[in-house]
Design a protein around this motif. Structure first.
Motif, mmCIF file in Angstrom:
data_model
loop_
_atom_site.group_PDB
_atom_site.id
_atom_site.type_symbol
_atom_site.label_atom_id
_atom_site.label_comp_id
_atom_site.label_asym_id
_atom_site.label_seq_id
_atom_site.Cartn_x
_atom_site.Cartn_y
_atom_site.Cartn_z
ATOM 1 N N TYR A 1 -0.324 3.308 -11.347
ATOM 2 C CA TYR A 1 -0.854 2.521 -10.234
ATOM 3 C C TYR A 1 -0.731 1.017 -10.508
ATOM 4 O O TYR A 1 -0.270 0.251 -9.663
ATOM 5 N N LEU A 2 -1.147 0.599 -11.699
ATOM 6 C CA LEU A 2 -1.091 -0.831 -12.016
ATOM 7 C C LEU A 2 0.344 -1.342 -12.118
ATOM 8 O O LEU A 2 0.634 -2.472 -11.717
ATOM 9 N N SER A 3 1.252 -0.514 -12.642
ATOM 10 C CA SER A 3 2.666 -0.913 -12.700
ATOM 11 C C SER A 3 3.230 -1.071 -11.292
ATOM 12 O O SER A 3 3.915 -2.056 -10.992
ATOM 13 N N ALA A 4 2.934 -0.099 -10.431
ATOM 14 C CA ALA A 4 3.406 -0.178 -9.045
ATOM 15 C C ALA A 4 2.777 -1.367 -8.329
ATOM 16 O O ALA A 4 3.455 -2.075 -7.570
ATOM 17 N N SER A 5 1.498 -1.611 -8.589
ATOM 18 C CA SER A 5 0.816 -2.758 -7.972
ATOM 19 C C SER A 5 1.439 -4.069 -8.442
ATOM 20 O O SER A 5 1.609 -4.998 -7.639
ATOM 21 N N GLY A 6 1.771 -4.155 -9.720
ATOM 22 C CA GLY A 6 2.411 -5.362 -10.244
ATOM 23 C C GLY A 6 3.763 -5.608 -9.604
ATOM 24 O O GLY A 6 4.069 -6.728 -9.179
ATOM 25 N N LEU A 7 4.580 -4.554 -9.523
ATOM 26 C CA LEU A 7 5.892 -4.699 -8.873
ATOM 27 C C LEU A 7 5.738 -5.064 -7.397
ATOM 28 O O LEU A 7 6.452 -5.934 -6.882
ATOM 29 N N LEU B 1 1.928 9.448 -5.514
ATOM 30 C CA LEU B 1 2.364 10.768 -5.028
ATOM 31 C C LEU B 1 3.521 11.297 -5.878
ATOM 32 O O LEU B 1 3.566 12.492 -6.198
ATOM 33 N N ALA B 2 4.439 10.422 -6.242
ATOM 34 C CA ALA B 2 5.559 10.828 -7.105
ATOM 35 C C ALA B 2 5.049 11.275 -8.471
ATOM 36 O O ALA B 2 5.515 12.283 -9.024
ATOM 37 N N LEU B 3 4.082 10.545 -9.013
ATOM 38 C CA LEU B 3 3.492 10.938 -10.290
ATOM 39 C C LEU B 3 2.887 12.334 -10.195
ATOM 40 O O LEU B 3 3.128 13.188 -11.055
ATOM 41 N N TYR C 1 0.834 -1.203 0.000
ATOM 42 C CA TYR C 1 0.000 0.000 0.000
ATOM 43 C C TYR C 1 0.871 1.256 0.000
ATOM 44 O O TYR C 1 0.635 2.193 -0.764
ATOM 45 N N LEU C 2 1.888 1.274 0.840
ATOM 46 C CA LEU C 2 2.787 2.439 0.904
ATOM 47 C C LEU C 2 3.542 2.627 -0.415
ATOM 48 O O LEU C 2 3.747 3.762 -0.871
ATOM 49 N N PHE C 3 3.943 1.530 -1.033
ATOM 50 C CA PHE C 3 4.664 1.594 -2.307
ATOM 51 C C PHE C 3 3.786 2.169 -3.414
ATOM 52 O O PHE C 3 4.200 3.066 -4.152
ATOM 53 N N THR C 4 2.553 1.666 -3.535
ATOM 54 C CA THR C 4 1.662 2.173 -4.585
ATOM 55 C C THR C 4 1.258 3.612 -4.318
ATOM 56 O O THR C 4 1.178 4.424 -5.249
ATOM 57 N N GLY D 1 3.224 -6.578 -6.050
ATOM 58 C CA GLY D 1 2.710 -7.943 -5.982
ATOM 59 C C GLY D 1 3.805 -8.979 -6.161
ATOM 60 O O GLY D 1 3.824 -9.994 -5.457
ATOM 61 N N ILE D 2 4.713 -8.727 -7.082
ATOM 62 C CA ILE D 2 5.847 -9.652 -7.279
ATOM 63 C C ILE D 2 6.700 -9.693 -6.020
ATOM 64 O O ILE D 2 7.083 -10.770 -5.548
ATOM 65 N N GLY D 3 6.966 -8.512 -5.462
ATOM 66 C CA GLY D 3 7.729 -8.458 -4.208
ATOM 67 C C GLY D 3 7.012 -9.174 -3.078
ATOM 68 O O GLY D 3 7.626 -9.910 -2.294
ATOM 69 N N ARG D 4 5.707 -8.989 -2.994
ATOM 70 C CA ARG D 4 4.920 -9.639 -1.947
ATOM 71 C C ARG D 4 4.943 -11.157 -2.115
ATOM 72 O O ARG D 4 5.082 -11.896 -1.140
ATOM 73 N N PHE D 5 4.824 -11.618 -3.353
ATOM 74 C CA PHE D 5 4.894 -13.056 -3.620
ATOM 75 C C PHE D 5 6.212 -13.628 -3.101
ATOM 76 O O PHE D 5 6.223 -14.658 -2.412
ATOM 77 N N VAL D 6 7.312 -12.959 -3.416
ATOM 78 C CA VAL D 6 8.632 -13.450 -2.998
ATOM 79 C C VAL D 6 8.726 -13.489 -1.472
ATOM 80 O O VAL D 6 9.173 -14.487 -0.892
ATOM 81 N N VAL D 7 8.290 -12.417 -0.820
ATOM 82 C CA VAL D 7 8.369 -12.374 0.646
ATOM 83 C C VAL D 7 7.482 -13.452 1.266
ATOM 84 O O VAL D 7 7.906 -14.149 2.197
ATOM 85 N N LEU D 8 6.269 -13.603 0.755
ATOM 86 C CA LEU D 8 5.387 -14.638 1.303
ATOM 87 C C LEU D 8 5.973 -16.031 1.096
ATOM 88 O O LEU D 8 5.937 -16.869 1.991
ATOM 89 N N LYS D 9 6.536 -16.269 -0.079
ATOM 90 C CA LYS D 9 7.101 -17.593 -0.384
ATOM 91 C C LYS D 9 8.331 -17.890 0.475
ATOM 92 O O LYS D 9 8.474 -18.983 1.011
ATOM 93 N N VAL D 10 9.213 -16.909 0.600
ATOM 94 C CA VAL D 10 10.495 -17.145 1.264
ATOM 95 C C VAL D 10 10.420 -16.971 2.781
ATOM 96 O O VAL D 10 11.056 -17.717 3.518
ATOM 97 N N MET D 11 9.620 -16.014 3.246
ATOM 98 C CA MET D 11 9.655 -15.696 4.670
ATOM 99 C C MET D 11 8.395 -16.097 5.443
ATOM 100 O O MET D 11 8.485 -16.387 6.630
ATOM 101 N N VAL D 12 7.254 -16.079 4.802
ATOM 102 C CA VAL D 12 6.018 -16.340 5.542
ATOM 103 C C VAL D 12 5.599 -17.796 5.422
ATOM 104 O O VAL D 12 5.347 -18.456 6.426
#
Length: 164
Positions: A116-122, A98-100, A90-93, A124-135
């Motif tokens: 928004y969709l580009s930031a959400s995609g990035l 805000l930067a835009l 949420y903070l990233f998107t 989401g990929i980061g979230r997937f990695v964190v959930l897979k590796v750490m959670v």
């Protein structure tokens, strides 16, 4: 007569998990959108959004634990970590938007949605990695920081070992 084996469909591995992540997360996102429309008529939009966000994050975490990463029922610690990843996304998107607006004070809806969709995609990929590796990390050891192997995975491993 020799028995022939039919190869099982590829449903394991990071790519399959990512597809399940997108399907589960996207499904919960669509459900949340509809729920927000229903709830916002009975409560202020900020409160409605907060409630829908919390409930959808809990639901998505449970689905990701059970189906995306096949790690079983999500524990309280999983929900807390997943909630933290959702907050970071949420903070990233929000930061991207805000930067835009800082660079382009009056962006059109197409540009705004693209960012928004580009930031959400990035995110989401980061979230997937964190959930897979750490959670929802799985492993055979129960050392600190690892999740014990689920009963289904353990039985499958035993069956493969016996069959070999």
């Amino acid at each position: 007569m020799a028995a022939t084996s039919v190869p099982a469909p590829v449903t394991t591995g990071p790519l399959a998990a990512f597809v399940r992540f997108v399907v589960c997360g996207g499904g919960v996102g669509l459900l949340s959108s509809g729920a927000l429309l229903l709830v916002s008529g009975h409560a202020p939009i900020a409160l409605a959004n907060a409630v829908v966000t919390v409930v959808s994050t809990l639901l998505a975490t449970e689905l990701h634990g059970r189906f995306t990463f096949r790690a079983g029922h999500a524990r309280l610690a999983d929900h807390l970590k997943s909630g933290l990843t959702a907050t970071i996304c949420y903070l990233f998107t929000t930061g991207a938007l805000l930067a835009l607006h800082a660079v382009h004070p009056n962006p059109g809806p197409l540009l705004e949605q693209s960012v928004y969709l580009s930031a959400s995609g990035l995110a989401g990929i980061g979230r997937f990695v964190v959930l897979k590796v750490m959670v929802f990390a799985t492993g055979t050891k129960t050392a600190a920081g690892t999740r014990p192997v689920g009963r289904k995975a353990l039985l499958t491993r035993r069956a493969v070992t016996v069959a070999a």
